[in-house]
Design a protein around this motif. Structure first.
Motif, PDB file in Angstrom:
ATOM      1  N   ILE A  88       0.830  -1.220   0.000  1.00  0.00           N
ATOM      2  CA  ILE A  88       0.000   0.000   0.000  1.00  0.00           C
ATOM      3  C   ILE A  88       0.861   1.265   0.000  1.00  0.00           C
ATOM      4  O   ILE A  88       0.626   2.227   0.740  1.00  0.00           O
ATOM      5  CB  ILE A  88      -0.992   0.022   1.198  1.00  0.00           C
ATOM      6  CG1 ILE A  88      -1.603  -1.345   1.400  1.00  0.00           C
ATOM      7  CG2 ILE A  88      -2.107   1.037   0.935  1.00  0.00           C
ATOM      8  CD1 ILE A  88      -2.391  -1.864   0.212  1.00  0.00           C
ATOM      9  N   LYS A  89       1.884   1.267  -0.816  1.00  0.00           N
ATOM     10  CA  LYS A  89       2.665   2.494  -0.990  1.00  0.00           C
ATOM     11  C   LYS A  89       3.457   2.387  -2.310  1.00  0.00           C
ATOM     12  O   LYS A  89       3.797   1.290  -2.765  1.00  0.00           O
ATOM     13  CB  LYS A  89       3.601   2.740   0.180  1.00  0.00           C
ATOM     14  CG  LYS A  89       4.678   1.688   0.374  1.00  0.00           C
ATOM     15  CD  LYS A  89       5.555   2.042   1.560  1.00  0.00           C
ATOM     16  CE  LYS A  89       6.648   0.992   1.780  1.00  0.00           C
ATOM     17  NZ  LYS A  89       7.514   1.316   2.927  1.00  0.00           N
TER      18      LYS A  89
ATOM     19  N   THR B 227      -5.358  -6.646  -4.492  1.00  0.00           N
ATOM     20  CA  THR B 227      -5.586  -5.268  -4.032  1.00  0.00           C
ATOM     21  C   THR B 227      -5.562  -4.348  -5.241  1.00  0.00           C
ATOM     22  O   THR B 227      -4.637  -4.394  -6.049  1.00  0.00           O
ATOM     23  CB  THR B 227      -4.501  -4.829  -3.027  1.00  0.00           C
ATOM     24  OG1 THR B 227      -4.494  -5.735  -1.915  1.00  0.00           O
ATOM     25  CG2 THR B 227      -4.758  -3.410  -2.550  1.00  0.00           C
TER      26      THR B 227
ATOM     27  N   HIS C  49      -5.072  -1.015  -7.330  1.00  0.00           N
ATOM     28  CA  HIS C  49      -4.275   0.224  -7.370  1.00  0.00           C
ATOM     29  C   HIS C  49      -4.381   0.822  -8.764  1.00  0.00           C
ATOM     30  O   HIS C  49      -4.722   0.141  -9.730  1.00  0.00           O
ATOM     31  CB  HIS C  49      -2.792  -0.038  -7.049  1.00  0.00           C
ATOM     32  CG  HIS C  49      -2.528  -0.449  -5.640  1.00  0.00           C
ATOM     33  ND1 HIS C  49      -2.941   0.274  -4.555  1.00  0.00           N
ATOM     34  CD2 HIS C  49      -1.847  -1.529  -5.135  1.00  0.00           C
ATOM     35  CE1 HIS C  49      -2.549  -0.323  -3.439  1.00  0.00           C
ATOM     36  NE2 HIS C  49      -1.879  -1.436  -3.769  1.00  0.00           N
TER      37      HIS C  49
ATOM     38  N   CYS D 234      -2.939   7.255  -5.870  1.00  0.00           N
ATOM     39  CA  CYS D 234      -3.750   6.064  -6.125  1.00  0.00           C
ATOM     40  C   CYS D 234      -5.180   6.407  -5.707  1.00  0.00           C
ATOM     41  O   CYS D 234      -5.424   6.769  -4.551  1.00  0.00           O
ATOM     42  CB  CYS D 234      -3.227   4.864  -5.346  1.00  0.00           C
ATOM     43  SG  CYS D 234      -4.310   3.408  -5.420  1.00  0.00           S
TER      44      CYS D 234
ATOM     45  N   PHE E   5      -7.576   4.569  -5.136  1.00  0.00           N
ATOM     46  CA  PHE E   5      -8.149   3.622  -4.176  1.00  0.00           C
ATOM     47  C   PHE E   5      -7.547   3.795  -2.782  1.00  0.00           C
ATOM     48  O   PHE E   5      -8.170   3.378  -1.797  1.00  0.00           O
ATOM     49  CB  PHE E   5      -7.903   2.180  -4.658  1.00  0.00           C
ATOM     50  CG  PHE E   5      -8.517   1.877  -5.988  1.00  0.00           C
ATOM     51  CD1 PHE E   5      -9.828   1.450  -6.084  1.00  0.00           C
ATOM     52  CD2 PHE E   5      -7.770   2.044  -7.158  1.00  0.00           C
ATOM     53  CE1 PHE E   5     -10.384   1.167  -7.336  1.00  0.00           C
ATOM     54  CE2 PHE E   5      -8.322   1.762  -8.385  1.00  0.00           C
ATOM     55  CZ  PHE E   5      -9.633   1.334  -8.483  1.00  0.00           C
ATOM     56  N   HIS E   6      -6.374   4.423  -2.686  1.00  0.00           N
ATOM     57  CA  HIS E   6      -5.709   4.598  -1.397  1.00  0.00           C
ATOM     58  C   HIS E   6      -5.096   6.000  -1.370  1.00  0.00           C
ATOM     59  O   HIS E   6      -3.986   6.214  -1.866  1.00  0.00           O
ATOM     60  CB  HIS E   6      -4.614   3.545  -1.194  1.00  0.00           C
ATOM     61  CG  HIS E   6      -5.097   2.136  -1.326  1.00  0.00           C
ATOM     62  ND1 HIS E   6      -5.121   1.455  -2.526  1.00  0.00           N
ATOM     63  CD2 HIS E   6      -5.597   1.283  -0.384  1.00  0.00           C
ATOM     64  CE1 HIS E   6      -5.593   0.237  -2.339  1.00  0.00           C
ATOM     65  NE2 HIS E   6      -5.897   0.095  -1.036  1.00  0.00           N
TER      66      HIS E   6
ATOM     67  N   ASN F 161      -3.618   7.690   0.707  1.00  0.00           N
ATOM     68  CA  ASN F 161      -2.319   7.882   1.357  1.00  0.00           C
ATOM     69  C   ASN F 161      -1.151   7.576   0.419  1.00  0.00           C
ATOM     70  O   ASN F 161      -0.003   7.913   0.721  1.00  0.00           O
ATOM     71  CB  ASN F 161      -2.231   6.982   2.586  1.00  0.00           C
ATOM     72  CG  ASN F 161      -2.312   5.507   2.222  1.00  0.00           C
ATOM     73  OD1 ASN F 161      -3.238   5.087   1.521  1.00  0.00           O
ATOM     74  ND2 ASN F 161      -1.349   4.717   2.711  1.00  0.00           N
TER      75      ASN F 161
END
Length: 333
Positions: free
Chosen positions: A248-249, A274, A276, A319, A321-322, A324
């Motif tokens: 997640i980065k 997941t 992205h 992203c 979806f995320h 952060n």
């Protein structure tokens, strides 16, 4: 011995040279300076050719009742033919063309003129009674062999290289290698033909050399006047940008692109199952407008994105979806 004609021509040489220098200082126009310099050169050559011929150009004073003078018939050997006057004419032609094209052609013409002048005087000396076999052997062993042959070979190679380069740069690239191959084959065939005939007269060799040099220089001048063909600039190959997402980065927080260029972005999603993507916005706030939105997909997989780089400035890539997952895209002008 300087007669009236030679003195007048040498005086014209001095005046023309002085006027050329003064004109260059006062105006700086190359055309006028070249014309005056040519006049000085022509007058100087004419003065040298008429000097020392022991011809009195002023009639002696004779009494009115004096008997007619007796005359003695004089005979002189008729000079044989030579190719050096033709070489001098070619060099003067190159000089005249160089006045229009530029300094390199002028220098080439001056060099050819020096060679032609030296050869012309050498030929005239070889027909003089003082040119005996011992003198010939001494000049050949001390001057021609150690100096003349290397210098002549270098000048010939330089003439061929410069003239052919002008021709090859003026014709299409696809035809340049054909012309170069044909020229090399012609030179090889001519050298082989001359070498296979050891009894070939020197006059024939000089005539062939002058003909070849004239053709080569003429082709080079024609190529220089025609100008070089258009060369397409070689653009540097653009390597694709690679961004990956894991845990997640993003693997980077800054990417740089060139404004207005096509951007090829390889995005690798290493987070299994997941989603992205990579999206570019003109700011980082909620009201920022999208510049590019890449397709979202689940890992482990990868996608290729293509978009045009925005105008110069600083942008955000995230992203969707995320939130952060974000970074800065710098568009350079």
């Amino acid at each position: 011995m300087l007669n009236l004609v030679s003195r007048a021509l040498l005086a014209l040489t001095a005046v023309s040279a002085a006027l050329a220098g003064a004109y260059f200082i006062a105006d700086g126009d190359r055309t006028g300076v070249v014309l005056l310099a040519f006049l000085a050169l022509a007058a100087f050559v004419g003065g040298l050719s008429t000097a020392g011929n022991a011809v009195h150009d002023l009639a002696p004073t004779v009494a009115a009742d004096a008997p007619p003078p007796g005359r003695t018939a004089m005979s002189s050997a008729v000079p044989t033919g030579s190719g050096w006057p033709l070489a001098a004419a070619v060099s003067l032609t190159v000089l005249a063309v160089g006045a229009v094209i530029g300094v390199p052609v002028v220098l080439a013409g001056l060099l050819l003129l020096l060679v032609a002048t030296a050869g012309w005087f050498a030929r005239a000396w070889s027909e003089h009674p003082s040119w005996t076999p011992p003198v010939r052997q001494r000049v050949s062993s001390r001057l021609l062999a150690p100096i003349g042959l290397p210098v002549g070979g270098f000048l010939l190679a330089a003439l061929i290289a410069v003239s052919m380069s002008r021709v090859l740069l003026a014709i299409p690239a696809d035809a340049a290698w054909v012309v170069a191959g044909l020229a090399a084959a012609a030179i090889f065939a001519a050298c082989y033909w001359v070498a296979s005939r050891p009894r070939l007269g020197s006059s024939v060799i000089v005539a062939l050399s002058v003909l070849a040099a004239t053709s080569m220089v003429g082709a080079g001048i024609a190529g220089a006047v025609g100008g070089e063909r258009r060369f397409e600039p070689h653009e540097e190959e653009e390597h694709p940008l690679v961004i990956s997402a894991k845990e997640i980065k993003f693997n980077t927080d800054t990417i740089t692109v060139k404004a207005g260029k096509d951007v090829h972005l390889e995005f690798v999603n290493e987070d299994e199952e997941t989603f992205h993507n990579v999206a570019v916005y003109d700011g980082s706030g909620p009201d920022s407008k999208p510049v590019f939105n890449g397709e979202g997909f689940a890992g482990d997989d990868e996608r290729s994105y293509e978009f045009k780089a925005p105008p110069p400035g600083s942008y955000s890539f995230v992203c969707d979806f995320h939130p952060n997952m974000k970074g800065t895209l710098v568009s350079e002008g």
